[in-house]
Design an enzyme around this catalytic site. Structure first.
Site, PDB file in Angstrom:
ATOM      1  N   LYS A  26     -30.646  36.607  29.687  1.00 18.10           N
ATOM      2  CA  LYS A  26     -31.170  37.153  28.481  1.00 18.10           C
ATOM      3  C   LYS A  26     -31.021  36.275  27.447  1.00 18.10           C
ATOM      4  O   LYS A  26     -31.945  36.109  26.542  1.00 18.10           O
ATOM      5  CB  LYS A  26     -30.183  38.542  28.057  1.00 18.10           C
ATOM      6  CG  LYS A  26     -30.419  39.848  28.910  1.00 18.10           C
ATOM      7  CD  LYS A  26     -29.783  40.984  28.196  1.00 18.10           C
ATOM      8  CE  LYS A  26     -30.052  42.355  29.194  1.00 18.10           C
ATOM      9  NZ  LYS A  26     -29.151  43.291  28.612  1.00 18.10           N
ATOM     10  N   LYS A  76     -37.358  41.815  39.369  1.00 17.96           N
ATOM     11  CA  LYS A  76     -36.849  43.040  38.790  1.00 17.96           C
ATOM     12  C   LYS A  76     -37.840  43.977  38.181  1.00 17.96           C
ATOM     13  O   LYS A  76     -38.170  43.457  36.911  1.00 17.96           O
ATOM     14  CB  LYS A  76     -35.483  42.928  38.632  1.00 17.96           C
ATOM     15  CG  LYS A  76     -34.536  44.278  38.497  1.00 17.96           C
ATOM     16  CD  LYS A  76     -33.236  43.924  38.015  1.00 17.96           C
ATOM     17  CE  LYS A  76     -33.118  43.740  36.313  1.00 17.96           C
ATOM     18  NZ  LYS A  76     -31.822  43.594  35.620  1.00 17.96           N
ATOM     19  N   LYS A 110     -36.989  46.752  31.757  1.00 15.22           N
ATOM     20  CA  LYS A 110     -37.544  47.401  30.332  1.00 15.22           C
ATOM     21  C   LYS A 110     -37.839  46.375  29.282  1.00 15.22           C
ATOM     22  O   LYS A 110     -38.938  46.340  28.489  1.00 15.22           O
ATOM     23  CB  LYS A 110     -36.408  48.039  29.519  1.00 15.22           C
ATOM     24  CG  LYS A 110     -35.833  49.339  30.004  1.00 15.22           C
ATOM     25  CD  LYS A 110     -34.795  50.032  29.320  1.00 15.22           C
ATOM     26  CE  LYS A 110     -33.733  50.714  29.978  1.00 15.22           C
ATOM     27  NZ  LYS A 110     -32.689  50.869  29.332  1.00 15.22           N
TER      28      LYS A 110
HETATM   29  P1  TYM Z   1     -29.537  49.566  31.706  1.00 15.52           P
HETATM   30  O1  TYM Z   1     -30.017  50.391  30.763  1.00 15.52           O
HETATM   31  O2  TYM Z   1     -30.045  48.203  31.573  1.00 15.52           O
HETATM   32  O3  TYM Z   1     -29.787  50.014  33.134  1.00 15.52           O
HETATM   33  C1  TYM Z   1     -29.503  51.330  33.398  1.00 15.52           C
HETATM   34  C2  TYM Z   1     -29.230  51.511  34.961  1.00 15.52           C
HETATM   35  O4  TYM Z   1     -30.466  51.110  35.596  1.00 15.52           O
HETATM   36  C3  TYM Z   1     -30.231  50.279  36.912  1.00 15.52           C
HETATM   37  N1  TYM Z   1     -31.482  49.517  37.038  1.00 15.52           N
HETATM   38  C4  TYM Z   1     -32.252  49.337  38.083  1.00 15.52           C
HETATM   39  N2  TYM Z   1     -31.920  49.717  39.382  1.00 15.52           N
HETATM   40  C5  TYM Z   1     -32.673  49.574  40.454  1.00 15.52           C
HETATM   41  N3  TYM Z   1     -33.764  48.773  39.903  1.00 15.52           N
HETATM   42  C6  TYM Z   1     -34.181  48.272  38.834  1.00 15.52           C
HETATM   43  N4  TYM Z   1     -35.092  47.495  38.684  1.00 15.52           N
HETATM   44  C7  TYM Z   1     -33.498  48.509  37.803  1.00 15.52           C
HETATM   45  N5  TYM Z   1     -33.368  48.161  36.394  1.00 15.52           N
HETATM   46  C8  TYM Z   1     -32.209  48.888  36.042  1.00 15.52           C
HETATM   47  C9  TYM Z   1     -29.069  49.537  36.297  1.00 15.52           C
HETATM   48  O5  TYM Z   1     -28.560  48.817  37.313  1.00 15.52           O
HETATM   49  C10 TYM Z   1     -28.263  50.688  35.649  1.00 15.52           C
HETATM   50  O6  TYM Z   1     -27.488  51.315  36.713  1.00 15.52           O
HETATM   51  N6  TYM Z   1     -25.202  47.708  31.658  1.00 15.52           N
HETATM   52  C11 TYM Z   1     -25.906  48.925  32.253  1.00 15.52           C
HETATM   53  C12 TYM Z   1     -25.293  50.031  31.014  1.00 15.52           C
HETATM   54  C13 TYM Z   1     -23.955  50.287  31.148  1.00 15.52           C
HETATM   55  C14 TYM Z   1     -22.855  50.783  32.206  1.00 15.52           C
HETATM   56  C15 TYM Z   1     -21.816  51.036  31.615  1.00 15.52           C
HETATM   57  C16 TYM Z   1     -23.377  51.388  33.524  1.00 15.52           C
HETATM   58  C17 TYM Z   1     -22.999  49.991  30.031  1.00 15.52           C
HETATM   59  N7  TYM Z   1     -21.907  50.668  30.119  1.00 15.52           N
HETATM   60  C18 TYM Z   1     -20.808  51.520  32.107  1.00 15.52           C
HETATM   61  C19 TYM Z   1     -22.206  51.763  34.046  1.00 15.52           C
HETATM   62  C20 TYM Z   1     -20.970  51.944  33.491  1.00 15.52           C
HETATM   63  C21 TYM Z   1     -27.215  48.526  32.447  1.00 15.52           C
HETATM   64  O7  TYM Z   1     -27.521  48.059  33.103  1.00 15.52           O
HETATM   65  O8  TYM Z   1     -28.094  49.375  31.513  1.00 15.52           O
END
Ligand code: TYM
Length: 336
Positions: A113, A199, A202
């Site tokens: 990022k 991957k 968003k």
């Molecule tokens: P975020 O919003 O980026 O992603 C949310 C969840 O989606 C999963 N994910 C994917 N899984 C499979 N293939 C993909 N291409 C893909 N893109 C995203 C992510 O692994 C995630 O599970 N940092 C976290 C948010 C967070 C969180 C937490 C999660 C903040 N605090 C505490 C668990 C526990 C995240 O990646 O958000």
């Protein structure tokens, strides 16, 4: 013995895509009746990259509505917004003070990022994993269901729990509970529609790279029509030369609820011209009930508010008890 506790979250940045659904939320729904669950909308994480202040609150509500639309059941689960509970920010500070800075500088997502952002990288982006550790540790979570890309952040969370316990815990009485990641094999890493080696994300500038949960049937059809394929005939899983083929077949298998072997046989002889309409129809039908429920929930603001209020109350009780425990262990005075 009570049920083990689950915590997870998604950021309210843009619309959720199939990666978020298949890697995370679908799994929350499937396991929820075996656990006591806390699902948060991590809006404090969403501001670690430049954000639109006018859209933040509404995006958070939309994500909470999507949790319900995907099947999160309030009988087993609580839904809340991270920033509504100030303990998240406060525990982050306490953890910051025991976090070596080089642990954060080495994080894969930070490096990716930071490169995308160029010169102007905020401290919040570096600190993102500590805030995530606070989210998890505040709830004494046993399991954290996430996609593959979050594994490193959970490892850091575990390292921070060990460090806190070593520095401030008593032998038989750790301050923080050790969480474990829960990463399913299928769907843990959904790839981009325009490049099967990247991957689905968003933040990809091309909307054609992802199918969003709220995409119309026409948009889904267009994205699948334009997605990257290869010239070979006959479709197959697990050929490293054909990453797009593997990804699209995997999507088809999960969304249609069919086993990999069944799909492999069904698609062994067909070409892209036959497969693409099949995948389109499957994706449209899989997302239809989610979209219908989403519209219903978004239409009833007072219901959504009551869900978030209740979620906040349950979450706050646990979070503030943990925060008190950590502050006592670290030697703070109690308020008089
Ligand atoms: P975020 O919003 O980026 O992603 C949310 C969840 O989606 C999963 N994910 C994917 N899984 C499979 N293939 C993909 N291409 C893909 N893109 C995203 C992510 O692994 C995630 O599970 N940092 C976290 C948010 C967070 C969180 C937490 C999660 C903040 N605090 C505490 C668990 C526990 C995240 O990646 O958000």
């Amino acid at each position: 013995m009570g049920k083990q506790r689950v915590l997870s979250g998604v950021q309210p940045t843009g619309n959720l895509h199939l990666g978020n659904y298949l890697g995370a939320i679908r799994n929350w729904v499937e396991i929820q009746d075996r656990f006591e669950n806390y699902f948060c909308v991590v809006d404090l994480h969403a501001i670690t990259v430049p954000h639109d202040a006018k859209a933040l609150a509404e995006n958070s509500y939309a994500i909470a509505a999507l949790y319900l639309a995907c099947g999160i059941d309030l009988e087993h689960s609580n839904i809340f917004i991270q920033s509504h509970i100030s303990a998240h920010a406060e525990l982050t500070w306490l953890l910051n003070c025991i976090t070596p800075i080089n642990w954060l500088q080495g994080m894969i997502q930070f490096k990716e990022k930071a490169v995308k952002q160029g010169q102007n990288v905020g401290t919040g982006l570096l600190d993102y994993p500590v805030l995530m550790a606070a989210d998890i540790l505040l709830y004494d979570a046993d399991k954290v269901p996430v996609g593959e890309d979050q594994k490193q952040h959970i490892e850091l969370t575990r390292d921070l729990a060990i460090r806190m316990n070593d520095q401030f815990g008593k032998k038989k009485k750790p301050v923080l509970k050790m969480p474990e990641p829960m990463i399913r094999k299928d769907g843990a890493r959904v790839m981009s529609l325009t490049d099967g080696t990247k991957k689905m994300s968003k933040s990809d500038p091309s909307e054609l790279s992802r199918i969003e949960l709220l995409d119309s049937p026409e948009t889904i059809a267009k994205k699948i029509k334009k997605c990257k394929t290869d010239p070979a005939r006959g479709l197959e899983f697990d050929n490293p030369e054909r990453p797009e083929c593997h990804n699209l077949l995997t999507l088809y298998s999960i969304l249609s609820g069919q086993r990999k072997e069944t799909v492999a046989t069904e698609c062994a002889e067909i070409g892209w011209g036959q497969f693409k309409p099949l995948l389109t129809e499957t994706a449209v039908e899989a997302l239809r009930p989610i979209q219908e429920k989403y519209a219903e929930v978004m239409d009833d603001r007072s219901y959504l508010e009551s869900v978030l209020r209740q979620g906040r109350e349950s979450a706050e009780a646990i979070a503030s008890a943990t925060l008190d425990r950590v502050k006592t262990a670290m030697g703070f005075s109690t308020p008089v």
